[in-house]
Design a protein around this motif. Structure first.
Motif, PDB file in Angstrom:
ATOM      1  N   MET A 120       0.850  -1.166   0.000  1.00 17.89           N
ATOM      2  CA  MET A 120       0.000   0.000   0.000  1.00 17.89           C
ATOM      3  C   MET A 120       0.900   1.233   0.000  1.00 17.89           C
ATOM      4  O   MET A 120       1.896   1.281   0.721  1.00 17.89           O
ATOM      5  CB  MET A 120      -0.896  -0.023   1.237  1.00 17.89           C
ATOM      6  N   THR A 121       0.505   2.209  -0.767  1.00 15.09           N
ATOM      7  CA  THR A 121       1.295   3.433  -0.830  1.00 15.09           C
ATOM      8  C   THR A 121       1.056   4.285   0.418  1.00 15.09           C
ATOM      9  O   THR A 121       0.029   4.161   1.082  1.00 15.09           O
ATOM     10  CB  THR A 121       0.923   4.265  -2.069  1.00 15.09           C
ATOM     11  N   THR A 122       1.999   5.147   0.701  1.00 19.45           N
ATOM     12  CA  THR A 122       1.863   6.066   1.830  1.00 19.45           C
ATOM     13  C   THR A 122       0.670   6.986   1.625  1.00 19.45           C
ATOM     14  O   THR A 122      -0.063   7.289   2.570  1.00 19.45           O
ATOM     15  CB  THR A 122       3.157   6.893   1.999  1.00 19.45           C
ATOM     16  N   SER A 123       0.467   7.406   0.397  1.00 14.58           N
ATOM     17  CA  SER A 123      -0.654   8.292   0.077  1.00 14.58           C
ATOM     18  C   SER A 123      -1.990   7.620   0.403  1.00 14.58           C
ATOM     19  O   SER A 123      -2.875   8.231   1.014  1.00 14.58           O
ATOM     20  CB  SER A 123      -0.601   8.682  -1.399  1.00 14.58           C
ATOM     21  N   LYS A 124      -2.136   6.364   0.010  1.00 15.91           N
ATOM     22  CA  LYS A 124      -3.381   5.632   0.273  1.00 15.91           C
ATOM     23  C   LYS A 124      -3.565   5.436   1.775  1.00 15.91           C
ATOM     24  O   LYS A 124      -4.652   5.634   2.298  1.00 15.91           O
ATOM     25  CB  LYS A 124      -3.351   4.283  -0.456  1.00 15.91           C
ATOM     26  N   TYR A 125      -2.497   5.078   2.460  1.00 17.36           N
ATOM     27  CA  TYR A 125      -2.543   4.885   3.913  1.00 17.36           C
ATOM     28  C   TYR A 125      -3.007   6.171   4.601  1.00 17.36           C
ATOM     29  O   TYR A 125      -3.883   6.141   5.460  1.00 17.36           O
ATOM     30  CB  TYR A 125      -1.164   4.469   4.422  1.00 17.36           C
ATOM     31  N   ASN A 126      -2.435   7.291   4.211  1.00 16.77           N
ATOM     32  CA  ASN A 126      -2.786   8.569   4.826  1.00 16.77           C
ATOM     33  C   ASN A 126      -4.235   8.959   4.547  1.00 16.77           C
ATOM     34  O   ASN A 126      -4.905   9.529   5.415  1.00 16.77           O
ATOM     35  CB  ASN A 126      -1.833   9.670   4.364  1.00 16.77           C
ATOM     36  N   LYS A 127      -4.721   8.670   3.347  1.00 13.07           N
ATOM     37  CA  LYS A 127      -6.120   8.959   3.018  1.00 13.07           C
ATOM     38  C   LYS A 127      -7.055   8.114   3.876  1.00 13.07           C
ATOM     39  O   LYS A 127      -8.075   8.615   4.375  1.00 13.07           O
ATOM     40  CB  LYS A 127      -6.392   8.691   1.537  1.00 13.07           C
ATOM     41  N   ILE A 128      -6.727   6.853   4.045  1.00  9.85           N
ATOM     42  CA  ILE A 128      -7.548   5.962   4.873  1.00  9.85           C
ATOM     43  C   ILE A 128      -7.555   6.474   6.311  1.00  9.85           C
ATOM     44  O   ILE A 128      -8.609   6.585   6.945  1.00  9.85           O
ATOM     45  CB  ILE A 128      -7.017   4.514   4.827  1.00  9.85           C
ATOM     46  N   LYS A 129      -6.376   6.791   6.822  1.00  2.00           N
ATOM     47  CA  LYS A 129      -6.253   7.257   8.211  1.00  2.00           C
ATOM     48  C   LYS A 129      -7.030   8.548   8.434  1.00  2.00           C
ATOM     49  O   LYS A 129      -7.695   8.715   9.459  1.00  2.00           O
ATOM     50  CB  LYS A 129      -4.779   7.468   8.566  1.00  2.00           C
ATOM     51  N   LYS A 130      -6.998   9.439   7.472  1.00  2.00           N
ATOM     52  CA  LYS A 130      -7.706  10.717   7.596  1.00  2.00           C
ATOM     53  C   LYS A 130      -9.225  10.512   7.532  1.00  2.00           C
ATOM     54  O   LYS A 130      -9.975  11.165   8.258  1.00  2.00           O
ATOM     55  CB  LYS A 130      -7.257  11.677   6.503  1.00  2.00           C
ATOM     56  N   ALA A 131      -9.683   9.599   6.686  1.00  2.00           N
ATOM     57  CA  ALA A 131     -11.115   9.390   6.491  1.00  2.00           C
ATOM     58  C   ALA A 131     -11.757   8.539   7.587  1.00  2.00           C
ATOM     59  O   ALA A 131     -12.938   8.704   7.891  1.00  2.00           O
ATOM     60  CB  ALA A 131     -11.368   8.749   5.135  1.00  2.00           C
ATOM     61  N   ALA A 132     -10.994   7.637   8.179  1.00  2.00           N
ATOM     62  CA  ALA A 132     -11.548   6.732   9.188  1.00  2.00           C
ATOM     63  C   ALA A 132     -11.679   7.435  10.534  1.00  2.00           C
ATOM     64  O   ALA A 132     -10.785   8.171  10.943  1.00  2.00           O
ATOM     65  CB  ALA A 132     -10.660   5.499   9.335  1.00  2.00           C
ATOM     66  N   LYS A 133     -12.784   7.178  11.209  1.00  3.38           N
ATOM     67  CA  LYS A 133     -12.963   7.714  12.571  1.00  3.38           C
ATOM     68  C   LYS A 133     -11.868   7.176  13.490  1.00  3.38           C
ATOM     69  O   LYS A 133     -11.371   7.885  14.357  1.00  3.38           O
ATOM     70  CB  LYS A 133     -14.325   7.323  13.120  1.00  3.38           C
ATOM     71  N   ALA A 134     -11.500   5.924  13.286  1.00  2.67           N
ATOM     72  CA  ALA A 134     -10.457   5.288  14.101  1.00  2.67           C
ATOM     73  C   ALA A 134      -9.084   5.872  13.805  1.00  2.67           C
ATOM     74  O   ALA A 134      -8.130   5.616  14.535  1.00  2.67           O
ATOM     75  CB  ALA A 134     -10.444   3.780  13.865  1.00  2.67           C
ATOM     76  N   GLY A 135      -8.953   6.663  12.765  1.00  4.19           N
ATOM     77  CA  GLY A 135      -7.680   7.268  12.410  1.00  4.19           C
ATOM     78  C   GLY A 135      -7.140   8.220  13.464  1.00  4.19           C
ATOM     79  O   GLY A 135      -5.956   8.534  13.479  1.00  4.19           O
ATOM     80  N   HIS A 136      -8.024   8.667  14.358  1.00  8.52           N
ATOM     81  CA  HIS A 136      -7.595   9.559  15.446  1.00  8.52           C
ATOM     82  C   HIS A 136      -6.842   8.813  16.545  1.00  8.52           C
ATOM     83  O   HIS A 136      -6.273   9.423  17.437  1.00  8.52           O
ATOM     84  CB  HIS A 136      -8.804  10.274  16.057  1.00  8.52           C
ATOM     85  N   TYR A 137      -6.871   7.488  16.474  1.00  8.06           N
ATOM     86  CA  TYR A 137      -6.226   6.645  17.477  1.00  8.06           C
ATOM     87  C   TYR A 137      -5.215   5.746  16.739  1.00  8.06           C
ATOM     88  O   TYR A 137      -5.588   4.668  16.257  1.00  8.06           O
ATOM     89  CB  TYR A 137      -7.274   5.810  18.214  1.00  8.06           C
ATOM     90  N   PRO A 138      -3.965   6.173  16.636  1.00 11.62           N
ATOM     91  CA  PRO A 138      -2.982   5.491  15.782  1.00 11.62           C
ATOM     92  C   PRO A 138      -2.837   3.992  16.011  1.00 11.62           C
ATOM     93  O   PRO A 138      -2.817   3.225  15.043  1.00 11.62           O
ATOM     94  CB  PRO A 138      -1.668   6.222  16.087  1.00 11.62           C
ATOM     95  N   ASP A 139      -2.744   3.563  17.248  1.00 13.64           N
ATOM     96  CA  ASP A 139      -2.570   2.131  17.519  1.00 13.64           C
ATOM     97  C   ASP A 139      -3.814   1.340  17.119  1.00 13.64           C
ATOM     98  O   ASP A 139      -3.717   0.271  16.514  1.00 13.64           O
ATOM     99  CB  ASP A 139      -2.246   1.879  18.992  1.00 13.64           C
ATOM    100  N   THR A 140      -4.974   1.868  17.470  1.00  6.52           N
ATOM    101  CA  THR A 140      -6.230   1.216  17.118  1.00  6.52           C
ATOM    102  C   THR A 140      -6.394   1.159  15.609  1.00  6.52           C
ATOM    103  O   THR A 140      -6.779   0.124  15.052  1.00  6.52           O
ATOM    104  CB  THR A 140      -7.421   1.971  17.751  1.00  6.52           C
ATOM    105  N   PHE A 141      -6.080   2.258  14.942  1.00 10.93           N
ATOM    106  CA  PHE A 141      -6.185   2.311  13.484  1.00 10.93           C
ATOM    107  C   PHE A 141      -5.303   1.248  12.836  1.00 10.93           C
ATOM    108  O   PHE A 141      -5.756   0.480  11.991  1.00 10.93           O
ATOM    109  CB  PHE A 141      -5.810   3.704  12.976  1.00 10.93           C
ATOM    110  N   ARG A 142      -4.046   1.175  13.249  1.00 10.68           N
ATOM    111  CA  ARG A 142      -3.121   0.193  12.671  1.00 10.68           C
ATOM    112  C   ARG A 142      -3.590  -1.233  12.935  1.00 10.68           C
ATOM    113  O   ARG A 142      -3.513  -2.099  12.054  1.00 10.68           O
ATOM    114  CB  ARG A 142      -1.705   0.389  13.224  1.00 10.68           C
ATOM    115  N   THR A 143      -4.084  -1.485  14.128  1.00  9.43           N
ATOM    116  CA  THR A 143      -4.566  -2.821  14.470  1.00  9.43           C
ATOM    117  C   THR A 143      -5.737  -3.221  13.579  1.00  9.43           C
ATOM    118  O   THR A 143      -5.769  -4.333  13.039  1.00  9.43           O
ATOM    119  CB  THR A 143      -4.982  -2.889  15.954  1.00  9.43           C
ATOM    120  N   CYS A 144      -6.690  -2.321  13.419  1.00  6.69           N
ATOM    121  CA  CYS A 144      -7.858  -2.606  12.582  1.00  6.69           C
ATOM    122  C   CYS A 144      -7.453  -2.775  11.119  1.00  6.69           C
ATOM    123  O   CYS A 144      -7.930  -3.690  10.441  1.00  6.69           O
ATOM    124  CB  CYS A 144      -8.904  -1.504  12.713  1.00  6.69           C
ATOM    125  N   LEU A 145      -6.592  -1.908  10.625  1.00  9.82           N
ATOM    126  CA  LEU A 145      -6.148  -1.998   9.238  1.00  9.82           C
ATOM    127  C   LEU A 145      -5.395  -3.301   8.994  1.00  9.82           C
ATOM    128  O   LEU A 145      -5.578  -3.951   7.966  1.00  9.82           O
ATOM    129  CB  LEU A 145      -5.284  -0.797   8.865  1.00  9.82           C
TER     130      LEU A 145
END
Length: 65
Positions: free
Chosen positions: A1-26
């Motif tokens: 996955m590209t960094t750009s795609k990762y950042n877009k997902i993180k920004k759009a997801a509600k869970a993106g505000h919680y880095p560890d939770t976001f990474r675990t779910c992804l």
């Protein structure tokens, strides 16, 4: 996955505000699915995984009391 795609997902997801939770779910999403779905669908999937965990956790907590 590209960094750009990762950042877009993180920004759009509600869970993106919680880095560890976001990474675990992804990371629960298989790599092939991550590569085939567009970022906005992955953001929804990450949030669905997080909501499912939260619902189970809350139900378990209520049952334990």
């Amino acid at each position: 996955m590209t960094t750009s795609k990762y950042n877009k997902i993180k920004k759009a997801a509600k869970a993106g505000h919680y880095p560890d939770t976001f990474r675990t779910c992804l990371n629960m999403i298989p790599e092939g699915v991550q590569n085939s779905l567009p970022w906005h669908q992955l953001a929804q999937l990450v949030d669905t995984i997080h909501e499912s965990y939260e619902n189970g956790h809350t139900a378990g907590w209520k049952e334990a009391q």
